[in-house]
Design an enzyme around this catalytic site. Sequence first.
Site, mmCIF file in Angstrom:
data_model
loop_
_atom_site.group_PDB
_atom_site.id
_atom_site.type_symbol
_atom_site.label_atom_id
_atom_site.label_comp_id
_atom_site.label_asym_id
_atom_site.label_seq_id
_atom_site.Cartn_x
_atom_site.Cartn_y
_atom_site.Cartn_z
ATOM 1 N N HIS A 221 12.802 -2.794 1.817
ATOM 2 C CA HIS A 221 11.956 -1.356 2.267
ATOM 3 C C HIS A 221 13.133 -0.160 1.774
ATOM 4 O O HIS A 221 14.132 -0.280 1.817
ATOM 5 C CB HIS A 221 12.181 -1.478 3.931
ATOM 6 N N ARG B 98 4.169 11.104 -1.886
ATOM 7 C CA ARG B 98 4.430 10.983 -0.640
ATOM 8 C C ARG B 98 5.327 11.146 0.133
ATOM 9 O O ARG B 98 6.611 10.406 -0.298
ATOM 10 C CB ARG B 98 3.661 9.458 -0.190
ATOM 11 N N GLU C 184 12.825 -9.404 1.387
ATOM 12 C CA GLU C 184 12.146 -8.445 1.829
ATOM 13 C C GLU C 184 12.921 -7.122 1.658
ATOM 14 O O GLU C 184 14.184 -7.214 1.798
ATOM 15 C CB GLU C 184 11.893 -8.575 3.476
ATOM 16 N N ASN D 79 8.100 -5.792 -0.785
ATOM 17 C CA ASN D 79 7.997 -4.722 -0.265
ATOM 18 C C ASN D 79 6.504 -4.693 0.486
ATOM 19 O O ASN D 79 5.548 -3.947 -0.316
ATOM 20 C CB ASN D 79 8.141 -3.236 -0.723
ATOM 21 N N ALA E 165 3.289 -0.968 4.700
ATOM 22 C CA ALA E 165 2.492 -0.722 6.074
ATOM 23 C C ALA E 165 2.270 -2.336 6.585
ATOM 24 O O ALA E 165 2.407 -2.531 7.834
ATOM 25 C CB ALA E 165 1.561 0.144 6.208
ATOM 26 N N ARG F 18 13.341 3.905 12.195
ATOM 27 C CA ARG F 18 12.364 4.854 12.268
ATOM 28 C C ARG F 18 11.419 4.661 13.613
ATOM 29 O O ARG F 18 11.820 4.069 14.495
ATOM 30 C CB ARG F 18 11.357 4.681 10.850
ATOM 31 N N TYR G 15 11.174 9.342 1.136
ATOM 32 C CA TYR G 15 10.795 8.441 0.079
ATOM 33 C C TYR G 15 11.147 8.807 -1.264
ATOM 34 O O TYR G 15 11.522 8.170 -2.358
ATOM 35 C CB TYR G 15 9.348 7.904 -0.094
ATOM 36 N N PRO H 124 0.660 -1.065 -0.006
ATOM 37 C CA PRO H 124 -0.051 0.064 0.035
ATOM 38 C C PRO H 124 0.741 1.324 -0.081
ATOM 39 O O PRO H 124 1.759 1.398 0.662
ATOM 40 C CB PRO H 124 -0.867 0.010 1.328
ATOM 41 N N ASN H 125 0.138 2.216 -0.737
ATOM 42 C CA ASN H 125 0.941 3.617 -0.692
ATOM 43 C C ASN H 125 2.117 3.681 -1.537
ATOM 44 O O ASN H 125 2.594 4.960 -2.009
ATOM 45 C CB ASN H 125 0.943 4.399 0.660
HETATM 46 C C1 DQA Z 1 8.202 0.839 3.686
HETATM 47 C C2 DQA Z 1 8.374 1.351 5.154
HETATM 48 C C3 DQA Z 1 7.170 0.800 5.788
HETATM 49 O O1 DQA Z 1 7.063 1.122 7.115
HETATM 50 C C4 DQA Z 1 5.846 1.928 5.205
HETATM 51 O O2 DQA Z 1 4.552 1.715 5.796
HETATM 52 C C5 DQA Z 1 6.025 2.044 3.704
HETATM 53 C C6 DQA Z 1 7.130 1.902 3.032
HETATM 54 C C7 DQA Z 1 9.590 1.520 3.061
HETATM 55 O O3 DQA Z 1 9.776 0.878 1.839
HETATM 56 O O4 DQA Z 1 10.368 1.968 3.293
HETATM 57 O O5 DQA Z 1 4.957 2.097 3.254
HETATM 58 O O6 DQA Z 1 8.058 -0.214 3.276
#
Ligand code: DQA
Length: 149
Positions: free
Chosen positions: A104, A22, A102, A78, A81, A111, A27, A14-15
């Site tokens: 990120h 964002r 995984e 990835n 959240a 964080r 990011y 998501p997002n």
């Molecule tokens: C994320 C880190 C997560 O905590 C966050 O909710 C994201 C992006 C990252 O790529 O750094 O949406 O996965």
Amino acid sequence: MNRDILSILVLNGPNLNLLGLREPELYGRQTYADLEDYIRRSAMELGCACEIYQSNHEGVLVDRIQAARGVYGGIVLNAAAYTHTSVAILDALKAVEIPTVEVHLTDIRSREPFRQHSYVSLAAIATVVGKGFAGYREAMEILRNRLIG
Ligand code: DQA
């Protein structure tokens, strides 16, 4: 599954479709389309085939992981959240037993405390954090080295 070429499913949660808009201070300003281009280019350079998929919905991500069985040799995930909340995604990864790395973009370990726990890590063969787009390339490299040698 083509046995000569490693086929990788790159799944984004998501997002991540809002990259560029964002929280650019976290990011960056590059968009999701830029990320897709980067992943496609990297896969080609590494000699891998890849499919990229993004969803804002937990169940859809679970469906995609389930459907990956017998189709992809590895997953780059990835879960955004859902990383920090989703037992369903963890269970799907455990069920299909596809080697998963995984990723990120940010360093979740430095964080907020709620981002420092990852359910995905419990099923992943490796985790790459804090390297921006380059983390996806590193994740594909890890899979290629592990699965093809
Ligand atoms: C994320 C880190 C997560 O905590 C966050 O909710 C994201 C992006 C990252 O790529 O750094 O949406 O996965």
